[in-house]
Structure formats: structure tokens, C-alpha cells
Design a protein around this motif. Sequence first.
Motif, mmCIF file in Angstrom:
data_model
loop_
_atom_site.group_PDB
_atom_site.id
_atom_site.type_symbol
_atom_site.label_atom_id
_atom_site.label_comp_id
_atom_site.label_asym_id
_atom_site.label_seq_id
_atom_site.Cartn_x
_atom_site.Cartn_y
_atom_site.Cartn_z
ATOM 1 N N LYS A 162 0.823 -1.205 0.000
ATOM 2 C CA LYS A 162 0.000 0.000 0.000
ATOM 3 C C LYS A 162 0.857 1.254 0.000
ATOM 4 C CE LYS A 162 -3.545 2.285 2.698
ATOM 5 N NZ LYS A 162 -3.881 2.694 4.019
ATOM 6 N N ASN A 180 1.612 10.045 0.066
ATOM 7 C CA ASN A 180 2.071 10.343 -1.282
ATOM 8 C C ASN A 180 2.454 11.819 -1.395
ATOM 9 O OD1 ASN A 180 2.614 10.200 -3.976
ATOM 10 N ND2 ASN A 180 0.475 10.114 -4.636
ATOM 11 N N SER A 207 -6.081 6.688 6.470
ATOM 12 C CA SER A 207 -5.742 7.805 5.595
ATOM 13 C C SER A 207 -4.249 8.108 5.605
ATOM 14 C CB SER A 207 -6.519 9.045 6.005
ATOM 15 O OG SER A 207 -6.251 9.347 7.361
ATOM 16 N N HIS A 225 -6.512 12.285 3.154
ATOM 17 C CA HIS A 225 -7.320 11.192 2.639
ATOM 18 C C HIS A 225 -6.466 10.410 1.650
ATOM 19 C CE1 HIS A 225 -10.626 8.854 1.270
ATOM 20 N NE2 HIS A 225 -10.719 9.439 0.087
ATOM 21 N N ASN A 226 -6.451 9.083 1.795
ATOM 22 C CA ASN A 226 -5.659 8.213 0.908
ATOM 23 C C ASN A 226 -4.218 8.671 0.770
ATOM 24 O OD1 ASN A 226 -7.655 6.433 0.393
ATOM 25 N ND2 ASN A 226 -8.369 7.462 -1.480
ATOM 26 N N GLU A 252 -2.992 11.571 0.906
ATOM 27 C CA GLU A 252 -2.741 12.875 0.280
ATOM 28 C C GLU A 252 -3.393 13.981 1.077
ATOM 29 O OE1 GLU A 252 -3.627 12.890 -3.868
ATOM 30 O OE2 GLU A 252 -2.379 11.118 -4.237
ATOM 31 N N GLN A 296 -5.598 16.968 1.575
ATOM 32 C CA GLN A 296 -6.753 17.504 0.853
ATOM 33 C C GLN A 296 -6.852 19.016 1.044
ATOM 34 O OE1 GLN A 296 -8.621 15.315 -1.011
ATOM 35 N NE2 GLN A 296 -7.166 13.773 -0.328
#
Lengths: 451, 311
Positions: free
Chosen positions: B14, B18, B38, B210-211, B213, B215
Amino acid sequence: MDSLETYLQHNSQQIIGALGQHIVLSLIAILITIVIAIPLAVILMNHQKWGEVVLQVTSVIQTIPSLAVLGILIPFVGIGTIPAIIALVLYAIMPVYQNTYAGLTSIDPLLIQAAEAFGMKRRFKLFKVQFPLAMPMIISGIRIGSVMVIGTATLAALIGGGGLGTYILLGIQTNNNNALIVGAILSALLALIVSGVIRVLSKVSFKKTIIGLVSLVLIGGIGTAAVKLATPQRQTITIAGKMGGEPEILINMYKDLIQQDNPNIKVNLKRNFGGTSFLFKALQSNKIDIYPEFTGTVLQSLVKGHTKVNPNAHSAYKTAKKALKNQFNMRFLAPMKYQNGYGIAVKTSVAKKYNLRNFSDLKKHRNFKAAFDPDFFQQADGYPELQKVYGLNFNSVRTMEPSLRYKALARGGVQVADAYTTDPQIPKYHLTLLKDNLHFFPPYQGAPLMK
Amino acid sequence: MITFNQITKQYPDKLALNQLSLKVQSHEFFVLVGPSGSGKTTLLKMINRLETPTSGSVSIDDKNVNDLNLTKLRQNIGYVLQSGALFPNMTVFQNAAIQLANLNWEPEKQHDRVAELLTEVGLPPKEFMTKMPHELSGGEAQRVGIVRALAASPMIVLMDGPFSALDPVSTRQLQDLVLQLHQTLATTFVFVTHDMQEAIKLADHLAVIHNGELQQIGTPNEILAAPTNDFVKNFFRDASQQKAFLARVIESGLGQPKNHQKALVLQQTDTIMDWATILHRNPAALIEVANVVLVPTDFPAYIATMKKGDH
């Protein structure tokens, strides 16, 4: 047979001595185990692969019967206390290591992370967090290990390590239930008490436990040293005997004779010290000075090149003496008059009924059930050779401990058994020894053997 | 100041973070908020090097954390874990003083410092010092956890979802407590939560992640008033405070385009409470938000729409 009470009264000194020996043996073994197993678990707790490998190895060691471990060790470390301790340590490492490793690796990772996040130094983390949290598991590992060690230490008697096993072994070999009960109950009690004491200790803080252990070892060490220093140095002769009543009588006679001659010599007796090969090795390695050995045994098992034994007792003794001198530089003193050889016994009533006198008479009775000592049954020059010489062929043959086969004969469970010609059970159970009419067995004359 | 520069964290299965960059100002209360998974906790743990980035760097006051002595770095950073994570074999005092003991403080000094902080978090020292962790409630345990983190007066306190396992009453009390502690101490707080209500309540600045990154980053009002994307908007949709923003009033269609009226200018991030205050002083006041003029009657009209729930 004496009652247990009188047995205890007569032997209290030796029993306490054996108990002490047992405790010292077990304590040393468990301390060495702790010193090996716990640091090992600490080193490996962060190396999962190696940790598991060691776990497997210790488990494999565990599956080897302790008797076999003792046997494997004899060629490397000889007999006595040291191989017994090594075997016990090998045995006890598994539970102590396994529990310590599991205790240390099963701590909540959040707590380990907290410890790291606060910048704890390695040692601080180990002693303030990891050890205290794993302590219940570690203590229970030590408890399991100790109980195992105390139980397994009874086998030390087999290789001259002493301890309570001496009584268990003696009980089995001489059919003495009192000795058996004393040995078994004391070792069981000792295991229970030690387990209880460790349980109590686990409630006390880590620091106090360590201090307690260290002071115990110090006191023990100082005590032994003090006793050693207090006893004046005298010339000591150690006389050992094989298992059973007869060697014990013999070594006591040797002792009386030596002390009559020179009362200043201290004579140490090691009764029920072990089997032939243990005693012989002990003599070779100077652990003992004298033990009574038999001419037949010398010629058949100890010295080389004498498969055909002269049936004449005197010439057999001469051959044995010469061979011992040449091959091992040992002295085989003048033999005693009597012989304690192998024989074949049947119940007197059976002998009368079938008119049995000689070994040859057994040839006709294939339906007799026979019981033999395991050694005798297996040795090439034992039963297989006997079978050939006399043409015997019993339908049912089994192996049995020497002391048990007399009972089996008396009860009629078997009709034929090998016997030692001087055993007191022969008159006791109304047995008759048959005549070795073809001189199959060599003469077994007892004589003191020394370097 | 804590600076995250182009942080990437790649796990075998995973991508956790990033190319993430953000700055935390000294002495502020900074909240990292986002759904579970996250990457916000991973980011937090990079500050005290419980995690290391695959690429990118973390610096504290322009010094790369990798260049600092690990033990010293961690001894200067307080850490509050989920569920307290007190050492079950130690008393409250021993737990709270663990970093002090590690720093070889004298026993009396340790005692005084812990007593002072226990009082501050509302735990009477006489009663609590000798208790064992299993005798504490969840809220009490987490108060001790906070004392433990603050004991050595760290420059930075990291809090990893510290109230997520507590009941609502305890949570509210502890939120108030950390806010009050933050005001009295000159310490940077970095706080991780998945609860946007909590983030809005506590943060000077917050970063929505989130994920893996970033936001959006900003003050709670900035983010509530002007979410940069649908994720941020949806994430904060249920926050009741959100409806109080003037941005939402304009969105609901009320008001007229600016037409030279004399109006008081307010920001989209101001709230209907600010508006009410103005109307309270001057019932005829007009206000102007983003070139839209709102008249006094718009106020009850907007309040009426709130009753329906959604707008």
C-alpha cells in the motif's frame, strides 16, 4: 520385610544425604538453565526467525527420552554429576526458554511503542517494562522446568549422580518397596514444595527475587566450602558397588578390613553406584578407587580377546587378572571363595514334577514360558548362545527386570528364568538352580578391582 | 516549527503517504484529521521517528529529525497513545514519572512534578499516585497518559487519537482539558483524530488527509466555509457548526447582489452568530458577504431552513 518406619530410622542419615544431593543437583541444573535460557530469549526476542528455530530445537531435545540423553552423554563427559546436570539442563531449557520468549514477545505492542516513544534506553525498557510484564510467564516456565528437573533428576542415579533416584533404583533392583516409596515420595514432595515456593516468590518483586536467589546461591556455596574446609584432610579411599545387596555387603567388608588395618584412612562407600560399565569407567577416571568385580564379567565384557572362557574358576581368574594388568594396568586382587554366576532357575515343585536337574533337561519342555534379564537375552554370548549349546527353544520368551523374574517364577507366570546363583530370592521363593552340565556359563568369582 | 517535506511512505501492499508536504507552526494546536487508513497516524509517528518516510524529510526547527540523537529527540517529545497505554505493572506515579526516571531526575523532584501535573488534570495526587492502572476509569487513565506526556516539559506533544475509546462525557471533558493545557503551556500539540467535530473544536490549524494525500489545510472556519473538494465537503457535512457559516447562507439563495447599499462587510467564514450580534446592536443593519447583501429578515428566514435539516 521391615516396616517403612524402621527403614526410615535405620537409613535416615543416608536418605537425608540423598535428598540433599538431589536438591543440590536440581538447584544447579535449574540455575544453569535460567542463566542460559533467559538471556537467549532476550537476545532472540527481536529476531523472530531465530527465536522460532531455537524453540523448535529445544522442543526436539525435549522429545529425546532423558535416559537416552544420559546414554549419549557418557562417551563425552563420562559419568557422575556433570553429565546428569547437562542432561537436566538440556531438558529444562525448553519450558524456561519457551515461556520467556512467549512472555517477552506477547507484550501488547502498544506498550512497547509507548516505551520507545518516551526514549527509553534499551536496558531501562528491558528491566522496567519487558521483564516485569513477562515475569508471570517466565516464573511459570521456571516452575515447570524445576518440577521437571526434580523428577528427571531421579535418573541421575543410573550414572552415579546420586540423589533420590538411588532409592528408587535400589527399590526396583532389590524388590524393596520401602526404598522405592522413600525415593518416589520424597522426590514428588520436593517437586511440590519447590513449585509452591516459586509460586510464592512470584508474588514478591523482581528485585527481591533476584536478591533472594543470589544470596541462596552464596549461602549454599559458602556452606559447602566451610564444610569442606572444616573436615580435616585425610587419605580417602572410595569404594563403589553395583546395584543390589551383595555388592553392598562386599564393600562394607572391604571398608572394615581397610579400617582395621589403618584407622586413619577415610573410606567412602558408594553403594548402588551403577552398572558394570559405569563402575569400570569410574574406576578408569579415578572417581572411585575399588569395586568388586567378577571374573566372568571381566572376561566377557571388559577385556578383549577372551570369548572362550575356561570353565575352571582358578584359571579363569588368572586369565582375567593378566588381561586387566596388560590392557588397563589394573590389579585384580585375590578372589573370594564363592561364585555368583548365571544360572537357570525353576520352581522346586516344577523341578520335582518333571524331574529337572540339568540345563539339558529343559530341551523337552518347549511349552515352558521363559523370562530373562534384558542384557542376558540380547548379548550374543547370552541367551542366543545358550540356545545353540543346549538346543533350547521355548515357545514364549520375554525380558524382565532381574528382581521381577523371581516373583514371576514363584507365581507360576513363567516356568524358567535366568538367575544369579547367590540371590537370596532363590531360597525365599523355593526355587531350584539347574546344573550347567555343559559348562556354558563362565565362572563368576568376585574379587576387588583397582588401578 | 515542524516541516514535512514531500513525504512518501510505501508499504509492501500500500502507498500510505504520497508526496505530502505541510508545516506546523510552533506553539499551535495542529490537528491531522481523516478517515481511518488515511495515513495521518503514520505521518504523526514520523515526528518522533516511530515511522520513517520512504522518501522526503521531516524537520523540527529546520533540523532533519534523522540527524538528531534518537533518544534525545524522543525525550523532548511527549506522546499520548490511544487508550492511555499505561504500563500495567506500575503505579500511576511510576507511569507518569517514567520519562523523568529515564532522565535520572531526583525522586523528590519527580514526585513534585507529577503531583503538580496530576492536580492540573484534575486527579488529586494523594488519592491517585499509588493507584494501579487497572483501578482507573478510561478517562482517568488518559489523564494520567497526558501527565506522562507532559512530565518532562517537552517542546512537542503528539496525541494519537487519544479520546477515540472514551465515552462522550469524558471525551468532552478531556478536550476542554487539553485546550486549557495548550493555552497555559508554550508547547506545540499535534493531534490525530478521525472525528471532524473534535478536529474543529481543538485545532488552530487542521490538515485533512485522505488516501495518503493532503486535501486541505487551514483554520477550522476556512475549511468549513470553503472546502476545496467534495471529499472535504462530505467529510464535514454533518458538522452542525457548518450550517452557521455565512457561506452557507449565501449558498441557500438568500440575499441580493450588491447594489451600492451601505452594508457591513463580513467574511464567508464568519457565522450567523456574528450576524446575530450585529442585528442585536442594530436591528436594521445590512451585511455584505461575498458581494451579496443580506437584509435583517433574511436572518429568521435562514434559521427557518435549518429546521428542515438539510438545505
